[in-house]
Every structure is written in C-alpha cells, then in structure tokens.
Design a protein around this motif. Structure first.
Motif, mmCIF file in Angstrom:
data_model
loop_
_atom_site.group_PDB
_atom_site.id
_atom_site.type_symbol
_atom_site.label_atom_id
_atom_site.label_comp_id
_atom_site.label_asym_id
_atom_site.label_seq_id
_atom_site.Cartn_x
_atom_site.Cartn_y
_atom_site.Cartn_z
ATOM 1 N N LEU A 272 2.182 35.668 -36.580
ATOM 2 C CA LEU A 272 2.063 35.055 -35.251
ATOM 3 C C LEU A 272 1.367 33.697 -35.338
ATOM 4 O O LEU A 272 1.760 32.741 -34.658
ATOM 5 N N ILE A 273 0.344 33.601 -36.166
ATOM 6 C CA ILE A 273 -0.384 32.335 -36.325
ATOM 7 C C ILE A 273 0.541 31.254 -36.876
ATOM 8 O O ILE A 273 0.539 30.115 -36.395
ATOM 9 N N VAL A 274 1.357 31.593 -37.862
ATOM 10 C CA VAL A 274 2.273 30.614 -38.445
ATOM 11 C C VAL A 274 3.338 30.196 -37.425
ATOM 12 O O VAL A 274 3.663 29.010 -37.306
ATOM 13 N N ILE A 275 3.887 31.139 -36.692
ATOM 14 C CA ILE A 275 4.914 30.807 -35.702
ATOM 15 C C ILE A 275 4.348 29.853 -34.655
ATOM 16 O O ILE A 275 4.949 28.819 -34.345
ATOM 17 N N ILE A 276 3.185 30.201 -34.101
ATOM 18 C CA ILE A 276 2.598 29.367 -33.048
ATOM 19 C C ILE A 276 2.106 28.038 -33.610
ATOM 20 O O ILE A 276 2.357 26.981 -33.035
ATOM 21 N N LEU B 216 -0.117 28.945 -25.552
ATOM 22 C CA LEU B 216 0.038 29.252 -26.975
ATOM 23 C C LEU B 216 -1.178 28.811 -27.786
ATOM 24 O O LEU B 216 -1.578 29.501 -28.726
ATOM 25 N N ARG B 217 -1.771 27.676 -27.435
ATOM 26 C CA ARG B 217 -2.996 27.251 -28.137
ATOM 27 C C ARG B 217 -4.113 28.258 -27.902
ATOM 28 O O ARG B 217 -4.874 28.591 -28.818
ATOM 29 N N SER B 218 -4.220 28.749 -26.674
ATOM 30 C CA SER B 218 -5.224 29.765 -26.360
ATOM 31 C C SER B 218 -4.976 31.033 -27.166
ATOM 32 O O SER B 218 -5.905 31.634 -27.717
ATOM 33 N N LEU B 219 -3.720 31.443 -27.246
ATOM 34 C CA LEU B 219 -3.368 32.623 -28.032
ATOM 35 C C LEU B 219 -3.667 32.392 -29.506
ATOM 36 O O LEU B 219 -4.195 33.278 -30.186
ATOM 37 N N PHE C 78 5.828 26.033 -33.439
ATOM 38 C CA PHE C 78 5.623 25.447 -32.114
ATOM 39 C C PHE C 78 4.634 24.290 -32.122
ATOM 40 O O PHE C 78 4.342 23.706 -31.084
ATOM 41 N N GLY C 79 4.097 23.956 -33.287
ATOM 42 C CA GLY C 79 3.262 22.772 -33.436
ATOM 43 C C GLY C 79 1.951 22.808 -32.674
ATOM 44 O O GLY C 79 1.451 21.772 -32.251
ATOM 45 N N GLN C 80 1.351 23.980 -32.548
ATOM 46 C CA GLN C 80 0.121 24.104 -31.770
ATOM 47 C C GLN C 80 -1.139 24.159 -32.621
ATOM 48 O O GLN C 80 -2.228 24.329 -32.109
ATOM 49 N N ARG C 81 -0.988 24.005 -33.915
ATOM 50 C CA ARG C 81 -2.135 24.033 -34.805
ATOM 51 C C ARG C 81 -2.923 22.735 -34.669
ATOM 52 O O ARG C 81 -2.357 21.653 -34.723
ATOM 53 N N ARG D 189 12.397 34.145 -28.693
ATOM 54 C CA ARG D 189 13.296 33.734 -27.600
ATOM 55 C C ARG D 189 12.835 32.463 -26.901
ATOM 56 O O ARG D 189 13.546 31.919 -26.068
ATOM 57 N N LEU D 190 11.652 31.988 -27.233
ATOM 58 C CA LEU D 190 11.091 30.821 -26.558
ATOM 59 C C LEU D 190 11.720 29.540 -27.098
ATOM 60 O O LEU D 190 11.741 29.304 -28.304
ATOM 61 N N ASP D 191 12.242 28.726 -26.181
ATOM 62 C CA ASP D 191 12.891 27.473 -26.574
ATOM 63 C C ASP D 191 11.893 26.333 -26.704
ATOM 64 O O ASP D 191 10.871 26.307 -26.021
ATOM 65 N N LYS D 192 12.236 25.397 -27.584
ATOM 66 C CA LYS D 192 11.484 24.151 -27.712
ATOM 67 C C LYS D 192 12.276 23.073 -27.013
ATOM 68 O O LYS D 192 13.498 23.182 -26.952
ATOM 69 N N PRO D 193 11.688 22.046 -26.509
ATOM 70 C CA PRO D 193 10.252 21.743 -26.484
ATOM 71 C C PRO D 193 9.530 22.576 -25.431
ATOM 72 O O PRO D 193 10.128 23.034 -24.456
ATOM 73 N N LEU D 194 8.242 22.739 -25.650
ATOM 74 C CA LEU D 194 7.406 23.504 -24.730
ATOM 75 C C LEU D 194 6.907 22.612 -23.610
ATOM 76 O O LEU D 194 6.599 21.444 -23.834
ATOM 77 N N ASP D 195 6.800 23.201 -22.416
ATOM 78 C CA ASP D 195 6.128 22.455 -21.344
ATOM 79 C C ASP D 195 4.629 22.541 -21.586
ATOM 80 O O ASP D 195 4.155 23.342 -22.396
#
Length: 146
Positions: A130-134, A102-105, A138-141, A89-95
C-alpha cells in the motif's frame, strides 16, 4: 457471513448508496451491532463488487476508508484488502482532496509499519504494498518519507 448482501441467484451484490457511509462501513467491515470497526470480517472487495463502482464512488469509498483507518487502533486485513482494490480502480490524475486523503493514509501506513518490531511480521508485506502504491504510483511520497 457474506449472504446478507448477495442476491439469491448469486448475482452481483446489492451495494449500499454511495452517500451512506455507515452502510458501506457495515458492508465492507461488518462494523455494526456493537462490533469494533477494525473487525476482520466483512465483505471482501471482489472483482464483481469493485467493477460496479464508477470513479465518483471509488473516490468516495477511498475517503471513507481513510477516515475509518484514522479512527481505528489498527488496520485490519480486510481494510487493507479494500484499500488495495480501490487504489487499483482509482484513476490518475488525482484531485487535490483525494491526494490529501492519500497522503494522510500514507502517513498512517508508515506509522503502522514503524511500530512493527520484526522484519518477518506478517503485516509488513501488505503495508509495504500500500505504501508503494500510494507513494510511488500516485506520487504522494514526500521528501522525508522512507
């Protein structure tokens, strides 16, 4: 187990106030009355529940869940279910604050995955999803994440 939050008619459950982290923890994870916060029995994140949440509530709940995951010894299945539903349900772009959460998670999830000793561990698929989604969606890798 789930009756406490559902109305008698079977309609959508009554959700806690978004500013009440403790009630949300109880609602999602059943973490009350001395039960550990990584308890596996909570209200599942049904479509009926998740679709009631606006974007502000989704972001706040993601932040709550990240804090709860960081404080728990292990990530329960119900926590992973909630994270999956909320990320959906989380929209992009992220604040910047949400991206940081998300990086912490992501770091915690990769740490949990590294602790698994067998490639057939039943926790591995849900952690990988979850790792792939984040990381990817969401581009947090980071450059050093695998």
């Amino acid at each position: 187990m789930y009756k406490q939050y559902y109305t008698r008619t079977g309609n959508a459950p009554t959700l806690p106030s978004i500013s009440d982290a403790q009630r949300w923890k109880s609602f999602c994870l059943r973490a009350h009355l001395g039960e550990p916060s990584d308890s596996a029995c909570g209200n599942p994140p049904t479509l009926q529940i998740v679709m009631q949440l606006d974007q502000v509530a989704v972001i706040r709940l993601v932040e709550y869940h990240v804090k709860w995951v960081e404080k728990s010894e292990q990530i329960s299945d119900i926590q992973k279910e909630w994270l999956f539903a909320l990320l959906g349900r989380l929209d992009k772009p992220l604040d910047s604050d949400t991206a940081s959460s998300l990086r912490s998670l992501l770091r915690r999830l990769t740490h949990e995955r590294a602790k698994l000793s067998l490639p057939t561990d039943p926790q591995l698929p849900s952690l990988n999803i979850l790792i792939v989604i984040i990381g990817n969606f969401f581009g947090q890798r980071g450059p050093d994440d695998t």
